[in-house]
Each structure stands twice: as C-alpha cells, then as structure tokens.
Scaffold this motif. Structure first.
Motif, PDB file in Angstrom:
ATOM      1  N   GLU A 103       0.835  -1.207   0.000  1.00  0.00           N
ATOM      2  CA  GLU A 103       0.000   0.000   0.000  1.00  0.00           C
ATOM      3  C   GLU A 103       0.867   1.254   0.000  1.00  0.00           C
ATOM      4  N   GLU A 104       1.955   1.226   0.757  1.00  0.00           N
ATOM      5  CA  GLU A 104       2.869   2.375   0.802  1.00  0.00           C
ATOM      6  C   GLU A 104       3.582   2.545  -0.539  1.00  0.00           C
ATOM      7  N   PHE A 105       3.998   1.432  -1.131  1.00  0.00           N
ATOM      8  CA  PHE A 105       4.669   1.499  -2.428  1.00  0.00           C
ATOM      9  C   PHE A 105       3.708   2.050  -3.486  1.00  0.00           C
ATOM     10  N   ASP A 106       2.489   1.536  -3.486  1.00  0.00           N
ATOM     11  CA  ASP A 106       1.486   2.017  -4.446  1.00  0.00           C
ATOM     12  C   ASP A 106       1.208   3.502  -4.258  1.00  0.00           C
ATOM     13  N   ALA A 107       1.118   3.942  -3.009  1.00  0.00           N
ATOM     14  CA  ALA A 107       0.864   5.360  -2.732  1.00  0.00           C
ATOM     15  C   ALA A 107       2.021   6.229  -3.234  1.00  0.00           C
ATOM     16  N   ALA A 108       3.249   5.761  -3.044  1.00  0.00           N
ATOM     17  CA  ALA A 108       4.416   6.508  -3.530  1.00  0.00           C
ATOM     18  C   ALA A 108       4.399   6.586  -5.055  1.00  0.00           C
ATOM     19  N   LEU A 109       4.014   5.506  -5.686  1.00  0.00           N
ATOM     20  CA  LEU A 109       3.956   5.481  -7.146  1.00  0.00           C
ATOM     21  C   LEU A 109       2.861   6.416  -7.664  1.00  0.00           C
ATOM     22  N   VAL A 110       1.705   6.396  -7.022  1.00  0.00           N
ATOM     23  CA  VAL A 110       0.608   7.290  -7.423  1.00  0.00           C
ATOM     24  C   VAL A 110       1.024   8.750  -7.267  1.00  0.00           C
ATOM     25  N   LYS A 111       1.727   9.057  -6.183  1.00  0.00           N
ATOM     26  CA  LYS A 111       2.190  10.436  -5.977  1.00  0.00           C
ATOM     27  C   LYS A 111       3.146  10.846  -7.097  1.00  0.00           C
ATOM     28  N   THR A 116       4.336  14.034 -11.779  1.00  0.00           N
ATOM     29  CA  THR A 116       4.846  14.169 -13.145  1.00  0.00           C
ATOM     30  C   THR A 116       3.752  14.725 -14.063  1.00  0.00           C
ATOM     31  N   GLN A 117       2.510  14.350 -13.816  1.00  0.00           N
ATOM     32  CA  GLN A 117       1.410  14.900 -14.614  1.00  0.00           C
ATOM     33  C   GLN A 117       1.252  16.392 -14.335  1.00  0.00           C
ATOM     34  N   ALA A 118       1.373  16.782 -13.067  1.00  0.00           N
ATOM     35  CA  ALA A 118       1.277  18.200 -12.710  1.00  0.00           C
ATOM     36  C   ALA A 118       2.392  18.999 -13.376  1.00  0.00           C
ATOM     37  N   ALA A 119       3.593  18.437 -13.441  1.00  0.00           N
ATOM     38  CA  ALA A 119       4.712  19.121 -14.098  1.00  0.00           C
ATOM     39  C   ALA A 119       4.440  19.276 -15.591  1.00  0.00           C
TER      40      ALA A 119
END
Length: 153
Positions: A103-111, A116-119
């Motif tokens: 869950e932590e890994f997935d959350a880091a990946l989503v962030k 990157t989308q925001a950039a």
C-alpha cells in the motif's frame, strides 16, 4: 563388486528435488530487466533536468516537456513490473519493503504519477518554473529510493 544402486537412488532423488524446487525459486528476470530499463530511462531524464539546473544545458520549454513526459511515461508503467516472482535475481535493487508494504509502495507510485502529470500540465516556460516543477518531481525519487530500494553502491 559394490552395489551402485544407492548412489543411483541418491542421484535420482537429488534430480527430482531440483525439478520440484525449480518453480519455487523461479525468478521473473523479464520484469526485473524491464523495471531496470525504466529506471535507466528515468535517470536519463533526471540527468537532462539536472544539466539544465546546473546551467550545463540550455532551458527550453520543449526540452522541459520532453523530460517530464519521459518521467511520466516511466511513472505510468513502473508499477506493472513487481510480480511476486521478481523479488530476487538479475541484480535487482528492489527492496523487500515493496512486497511487505504494498500500500505504501502504491501510494508513492501514485504520488509520482500525479506529480509528473502536474509538471507536464504546468508546462514550464522558463528556467525558474522548471526548477520548481523538477524539484517537486525529483523529491519522489529520493523518497522512493530511501524506502523501496536496496543501495548496492
């Protein structure tokens, strides 16, 4: 003359054990190679961004979009390459925490995907705006490497 049957039985038993153990220790080297290639691509984009920040390369809005596009592409694909059978082998630097705390890994990946989308959406038009967006994106790299990567250096 000695009876060679016990030796043959031992050889057969060991061969059978090896065949049965094979699937248990199978390694998905294709997944490992793919995520390593994606991280290499991400590293190339990061180096290009770093060169702009250091003044070693000239800023252009097109180059900024190329960098963020490459990083976003990696972000969108990366999570697909962590099946259970890819925990070891192929000089992987993936830490056990990826599978222990998914869950932590997935959350880091989503962030990372969101940043990157925001950039990309920000579409920096000057070096200062690029620096801000690039800093936001690369903070993800640092955090993920600290928590989910084995440092083999």
């Amino acid at each position: 003359m000695t009876d060679k049957r016990p030796f043959r039985r031992l050889v057969l038993a060991l061969a059978g054990a090896a065949v049965l153990a094979g699937p248990a220790i199978a390694q998905n080297l294709d997944a490992i190679k793919m995520r390593q290639q994606l991280m290499e691509d991400n590293g190339d984009a990061t180096k290009a961004g770093g060169a702009i920040l250091k003044g070693e390369a000239e800023f252009s809005a097109e180059k900024a979009q190329e960098i963020f596009s490459q990083m976003h592409d990696v972000a969108m694909k990366f999570g697909d390459y962590f099946p259970e059978d890819s925990k070891t082998g192929g000089k992987t630097e993936a830490a056990p925490a990826i599978w222990e705390r998914p869950e932590e890994f997935d959350a880091a990946l989503v962030k990372y995907q969101e940043d990157t989308q925001a950039a990309l959406d920000a579409a920096p038009q000057d070096a200062d705006a690029f620096k801000q967006a690039f800093g936001m994106v690369t903070q993800n790299c640092k955090g993920c490497h600290e928590d989910f990567r084995i440092d083999k250096d």
